[in-house]
Scaffold this motif. Sequence first.
Motif, PDB file in Angstrom:
ATOM      1  N   UNK A 165      -4.255 -13.011  -0.718  1.00  0.00           N
ATOM      2  CA  UNK A 165      -3.140 -13.010   0.234  1.00  0.00           C
ATOM      3  C   UNK A 165      -1.790 -13.096  -0.480  1.00  0.00           C
ATOM      4  N   UNK A 166      -0.761 -12.627   0.224  1.00  0.00           N
ATOM      5  CA  UNK A 166       0.633 -12.680  -0.257  1.00  0.00           C
ATOM      6  C   UNK A 166       0.838 -11.862  -1.529  1.00  0.00           C
ATOM      7  N   UNK A 167       0.099 -10.794  -1.693  1.00  0.00           N
ATOM      8  CA  UNK A 167       0.275  -9.912  -2.839  1.00  0.00           C
ATOM      9  C   UNK A 167      -0.189  -8.524  -2.464  1.00  0.00           C
ATOM     10  N   UNK A 168       0.255  -7.544  -3.265  1.00  0.00           N
ATOM     11  CA  UNK A 168      -0.144  -6.161  -3.027  1.00  0.00           C
ATOM     12  C   UNK A 168      -1.466  -5.925  -3.745  1.00  0.00           C
ATOM     13  N   UNK A 169      -2.514  -5.616  -2.988  1.00  0.00           N
ATOM     14  CA  UNK A 169      -3.852  -5.463  -3.540  1.00  0.00           C
ATOM     15  C   UNK A 169      -4.190  -3.980  -3.646  1.00  0.00           C
ATOM     16  N   UNK A 170      -4.627  -3.571  -4.851  1.00  0.00           N
ATOM     17  CA  UNK A 170      -5.102  -2.207  -5.058  1.00  0.00           C
ATOM     18  C   UNK A 170      -6.584  -2.265  -5.393  1.00  0.00           C
ATOM     19  N   UNK A 171      -7.410  -1.676  -4.547  1.00  0.00           N
ATOM     20  CA  UNK A 171      -8.856  -1.678  -4.811  1.00  0.00           C
ATOM     21  C   UNK A 171      -9.178  -0.685  -5.915  1.00  0.00           C
ATOM     22  N   UNK A 231       5.463   3.122 -12.355  1.00  0.00           N
ATOM     23  CA  UNK A 231       4.398   2.758 -11.420  1.00  0.00           C
ATOM     24  C   UNK A 231       4.464   1.263 -11.094  1.00  0.00           C
ATOM     25  N   UNK A 232       4.638   0.461 -12.140  1.00  0.00           N
ATOM     26  CA  UNK A 232       4.704  -0.988 -11.938  1.00  0.00           C
ATOM     27  C   UNK A 232       5.912  -1.354 -11.078  1.00  0.00           C
ATOM     28  N   UNK A 233       7.042  -0.678 -11.341  1.00  0.00           N
ATOM     29  CA  UNK A 233       8.246  -0.946 -10.554  1.00  0.00           C
ATOM     30  C   UNK A 233       8.042  -0.531  -9.098  1.00  0.00           C
ATOM     31  N   UNK A 234       7.356   0.592  -8.888  1.00  0.00           N
ATOM     32  CA  UNK A 234       7.089   1.047  -7.519  1.00  0.00           C
ATOM     33  C   UNK A 234       6.223   0.034  -6.792  1.00  0.00           C
ATOM     34  N   UNK A 235       5.182  -0.490  -7.473  1.00  0.00           N
ATOM     35  CA  UNK A 235       4.332  -1.505  -6.855  1.00  0.00           C
ATOM     36  C   UNK A 235       5.122  -2.767  -6.532  1.00  0.00           C
ATOM     37  N   UNK A 236       5.975  -3.171  -7.456  1.00  0.00           N
ATOM     38  CA  UNK A 236       6.755  -4.384  -7.242  1.00  0.00           C
ATOM     39  C   UNK A 236       7.748  -4.210  -6.096  1.00  0.00           C
ATOM     40  N   UNK A 237       8.350  -3.034  -6.011  1.00  0.00           N
ATOM     41  CA  UNK A 237       9.282  -2.770  -4.909  1.00  0.00           C
ATOM     42  C   UNK A 237       8.542  -2.776  -3.570  1.00  0.00           C
ATOM     43  N   UNK A 238       7.339  -2.167  -3.545  1.00  0.00           N
ATOM     44  CA  UNK A 238       6.541  -2.166  -2.311  1.00  0.00           C
ATOM     45  C   UNK A 238       6.138  -3.586  -1.944  1.00  0.00           C
ATOM     46  N   UNK A 276      -5.123   3.359  -0.388  1.00  0.00           N
ATOM     47  CA  UNK A 276      -4.176   2.411   0.182  1.00  0.00           C
ATOM     48  C   UNK A 276      -3.964   1.192  -0.715  1.00  0.00           C
ATOM     49  N   UNK A 277      -2.774   0.617  -0.589  1.00  0.00           N
ATOM     50  CA  UNK A 277      -2.523  -0.748  -1.014  1.00  0.00           C
ATOM     51  C   UNK A 277      -2.667  -1.637   0.228  1.00  0.00           C
ATOM     52  N   UNK A 278      -3.090  -2.892   0.013  1.00  0.00           N
ATOM     53  CA  UNK A 278      -3.269  -3.838   1.113  1.00  0.00           C
ATOM     54  C   UNK A 278      -2.359  -5.051   0.892  1.00  0.00           C
ATOM     55  N   UNK A 279      -1.766  -5.498   1.992  1.00  0.00           N
ATOM     56  CA  UNK A 279      -0.975  -6.726   1.931  1.00  0.00           C
ATOM     57  C   UNK A 279      -1.370  -7.581   3.135  1.00  0.00           C
TER      58      UNK A 279
END
Length: 602
Positions: A529-535, A36-43, A542-545
Amino acid sequence: MKHRRISIKSIVISLFVLVTLITSSIAIGLQYYHSKEMAREQARAKYQMMAESVSDAVTDVGDDAITAVKYLSHLGAILNTPSKDVIRKVFTSILKDNPTFYSVFYATENNYAYIIINLDSMSDVRRKNNALKQDRWLIIERSADSDGMTQYDSFYDANFNLRKKIKRKNVFSPTLRSWYINATRGSVFRTEPYLFLPEEVTGITFSTEVPTSRGKEVVGIDFTLSHFNKLLQENNVSDVSHNFIYLPSGELVASSEPSFRQQPLPKSEPLALTAEEQKLISDTPVLRVSNQENWAPIDFTISGRPAGLIPDLLYMVGQSTGLEFDFLNGTGEKSLRQAYTNGVLDILTVVPDVPSNQDLGLFSQPILKSPFAIAVSDNKHYEKLQDLNGKRLALLSNWPIISLIKEKYPLIDIVTYSHVDEALKAVSKGDVDAFIDAEAVLSYVSEQFMINNLSYHALNIEYDLTLSLVLPPEKKALLNIINRAIASLTPQQKKYLHQKWLGSDAEVKHTGVVPYVELINFAADEDYQNQLIEKNSNDDGYFYYVRDVRRGGHDQIFFASMIPKESVYAASEEKNSYIYFYIGPIITCVTSVSRVLCKTDS
């Protein structure tokens, strides 16, 4: 009673199975977490790269425009030369070097304008300008002559051979545009999206004032919004993400979402006209109409295009009478009134029928009657204006009721705002205590900009909001036709207008604005900003960037992407399923063997 003894062998086997199960569970858990962490980092890396590409492209466009505009501003002597050949060469050279530029222009305080449009700058620019395939350049000169304000359109091929030159009445005065009014020496001004006329292309303008003693002269560069949509398409890294370029207020510049398409207007019945009226309409050129930028849902713009109750109403009038209307926006209410006074505009819209406005001309029959309503934070309530004594009250600039309220209620501290959303946000943040406007405007704009912590109720006030169109006295015969057309609207047409713009379920509230409040909130806070945000919300998929593509410049533009969580985790879920597929049978096998051994031992 004989006690059953458990052998050492059974204990060892059981411990082996237990350790195997614990180890497998830990391994699966760690694999799940890391995948999961790798998927978030890749996204995050993927959308960081996309944001960088969009950022570089938008920054390059802005920087190129600023550089070009500053360069042009130092050509004062050349710009004032009687021969336009040198100006033409300079302008076309800039357009060739910057193919994303739509046009380059020069304007003076005498309302003279010289414009060169790059007909290769966008796919449908030729259609918009009635140009042919062989046409490469369109040169427009606007000036005053014996016929008033006149425009000459000249179509040239790539070798500057003139194919056609046409003369027509000028549709606007350059000095009334925001890019002229706000242009100053030594700095570059950027407009918000507006409608370019007469080609009806939406875009933004960069402009600056030319240092000269000849009066105010301005040079500028135009971009179309389609250019920014193209940027998103060219740099998109996923078919499932929702991508936006927008201003800090939330107003959209470009989007990967399907653009808003207006539902067809209900069919109008032709108005019965006398022979004299038919000739009058036939002899009347396109009527130039004011268009407010920010008074939704009555009269406003969506990415520079006219929208709202008034434009739709006039389109219906046009259907039933044959009259044609062009809308002028991209400037403030004060400039629109000046344009009307100078004869540049034929019709002023949404004019309050109050004594101070009676000198403007002839008023149409009322097109909207509405009591005033008040917006307050959820824990406040005011019944009448006297309750606001000692309070801070927000009102729109240039509203005629400002003087009336100041005269009768001098203890109210009035704070003016240019935009409805700015006033509502001020109430939301506690900067002011209340904001007064038409109830339809308050409810529509608060939902459009997702301002959710306010309440609205009728205000006991001696004034009602009655809005009309205004035409000059010499157009009385046209006004009579327009009044009859408005009076003859069918029940179906009236229902359409009410449901679309004034009803509680108005259908296009978020049009022209990013559709998620998170994108506005994240743009206002650099920590997000400049990061993948998960509410931390179960109902948010959704993730927000979000990234400031101008990198902190004073004219901020943001890129945002919303990525479905399921698409981010899809690869990791598939990988985890393979692990479960292989480890599961192993655990089952070990457990089964241990049972057999234990039975044998017993």
